[in-house]
Design an enzyme around this catalytic site. Structure first.
Site, PDB file in Angstrom:
ATOM      1  N   LYS A  20    -155.207 -13.588  -6.937  1.00 29.14           N
ATOM      2  CA  LYS A  20    -156.239 -13.704  -7.980  1.00 29.14           C
ATOM      3  C   LYS A  20    -157.625 -13.569  -7.309  1.00 29.14           C
ATOM      4  CE  LYS A  20    -153.102 -16.319 -10.896  1.00 29.14           C
ATOM      5  NZ  LYS A  20    -152.916 -17.178 -12.035  1.00 29.14           N
ATOM      6  N   HIS A 111    -152.564  -9.690 -17.410  1.00 27.31           N
ATOM      7  CA  HIS A 111    -152.372 -11.093 -17.037  1.00 27.31           C
ATOM      8  C   HIS A 111    -153.012 -11.980 -18.107  1.00 27.31           C
ATOM      9  CE1 HIS A 111    -152.727 -14.941 -14.998  1.00 27.31           C
ATOM     10  NE2 HIS A 111    -151.702 -14.525 -14.259  1.00 27.31           N
ATOM     11  N   GLU A 186    -144.614 -14.887 -17.929  1.00 24.87           N
ATOM     12  CA  GLU A 186    -145.442 -16.016 -17.508  1.00 24.87           C
ATOM     13  C   GLU A 186    -145.919 -16.782 -18.747  1.00 24.87           C
ATOM     14  OE1 GLU A 186    -147.274 -14.514 -13.361  1.00 24.87           O
ATOM     15  OE2 GLU A 186    -148.707 -14.788 -14.963  1.00 24.87           O
TER      16      GLU A 186
HETATM   17  O1  LIG Z   1    -150.266 -14.340 -11.113  1.00 21.10           O
HETATM   18  C1  LIG Z   1    -149.611 -15.351 -10.935  1.00 21.10           C
HETATM   19  C2  LIG Z   1    -149.366 -16.300 -11.974  1.00 21.10           C
HETATM   20  O2  LIG Z   1    -150.374 -16.370 -12.930  1.00 21.10           O
HETATM   21  C3  LIG Z   1    -148.944 -17.650 -11.500  1.00 21.10           C
HETATM   22  O3  LIG Z   1    -149.990 -18.395 -10.971  1.00 21.10           O
HETATM   23  P1  LIG Z   1    -149.692 -19.897 -10.517  1.00 21.10           P
HETATM   24  O4  LIG Z   1    -148.397 -19.862  -9.771  1.00 21.10           O
HETATM   25  O5  LIG Z   1    -150.838 -20.257  -9.653  1.00 21.10           O
HETATM   26  O6  LIG Z   1    -149.554 -20.707 -11.760  1.00 21.10           O
END
Ligand SMILES: O=C[C@H](O)COP(=O)(O)O
Length: 266
Positions: A20, A111, A186
């Site tokens: 991210k 996303h 997700e």
């Molecule tokens: O891009 C990955 C997902 O949004 C998961 O993020 P996270 O594992 O920090 O909740």
């Protein structure tokens, strides 16, 4: 403008990491340097911030050269987003053509953080981007997921299937049926949380969604993301083709543990 090359083949199991906007440039390069090539049949891919892509490409090229002719698979590079046109007057946007030229194999689209405020990306916008990715020889990784956890437990699977089916249909209706796709399931409420969604919930939702692509010529891979970390692969017992990792991959030790878990389960 058309890119002619097809994306490189992906291994049957996919483990992806998106950093991210958590890491600065030196942290990203240090992080990528510390990743090990995964054992066959796992494709590991890393999706850093745009400015880190050239350095990441160089680091991965060196790693992958060393892993050639061994039982270890290359680490692939991805990008966190792209524009739906290849070139033009789109200040501040990133061309899928340039991502391909930079060595990316995968582009992440839709996303939850981009579907939400302040970006408000819609299924229509994400579909155009998926078409652009495919046109440029990139595999689109489309994130799908229900926005909220249903207050009534018995309804949570139905709500998830309804919301995700609409997101998937938009893509399937618009892209060529013979091209490879990755869907990362997700649930929005499981992103940035303490724990992932329950394995039962993930397996039931993904199991149902898989039916919507039955008979499709191009391969479709299903990943789970949302607070995923060590332990979840074993719990999911083959319900998904891989994991999409966020914060819990910041510790490279966790990535190593997940790779070991996968090898052990085979
Ligand atoms: O891009 C990955 C997902 O949004 C998961 O993020 P996270 O594992 O920090 O909740």
């Amino acid at each position: 403008m058309m890119a002619s090359s097809l994306p490189p083949p992906l291994a049957p199991i996919l483990i992806g990491i998106s950093t991210k906007m958590y890491f600065d440039l030196p942290t990203t390069t240090k992080y990528i340097s510390s990743l090990s090539n995964p054992p066959s049949p796992i494709s590991l891919f890393i999706i850093p911030s745009f400015p880190a892509l050239p350095a990441a490409q160089q680091l991965l090229a060196d790693k992958n050269r060393l892993a050639q002719h061994s039982q270890f698979c290359p680490i692939l590079l991805g990008a966190q987003n792209c524009h739906h046109e290849d070139t033009g007057p789109f200040t501040g946007e990133v061309s899928p053509l340039m991502l391909k030229q930079l060595g990316c194999s995968i582009v992440e689209l839709g996303h939850a953080e981009r579907r939400a405020s302040p970006f408000h990306e819609t299924d229509e916008m994400i579909t155009l981007k998926a078409q652009a990715a495919i046109r440029n020889g990139l595999v689109p990784l489309i994130c799908i997921g229900e926005r909220a956890r249903s207050a009534v437990a018995s309804e949570s699977v139905g709500v998830a299937i309804r919301e995700c089916s609409a997101q998937i249909k938009a893509i399937l209706d618009a892209v060529p049926g013979d091209r490879e796709l990755i869907f990362a399931y997700e649930p929005v409420w499981a992103i940035g949380a303490e724990k992932p969604a329950l394995s039962y919930h993930i397996a039931t939702v993904v199991g149902q969604l898989k039916q919507s692509v039955q008979g499709r010529e191009g391969a479709v891979r299903w990943l789970y993301g949302g607070s995923a970390g060590p332990g979840i692969w074993e719990d999911l017992k083959g319900a998904v083709d891989g994991l999409f990792l966020g914060r819990f991959a910041h510790d490279v030790g966790n990535v190593e543990m997940i790779l070991k878990e996968i090898s052990k389960a085979r």
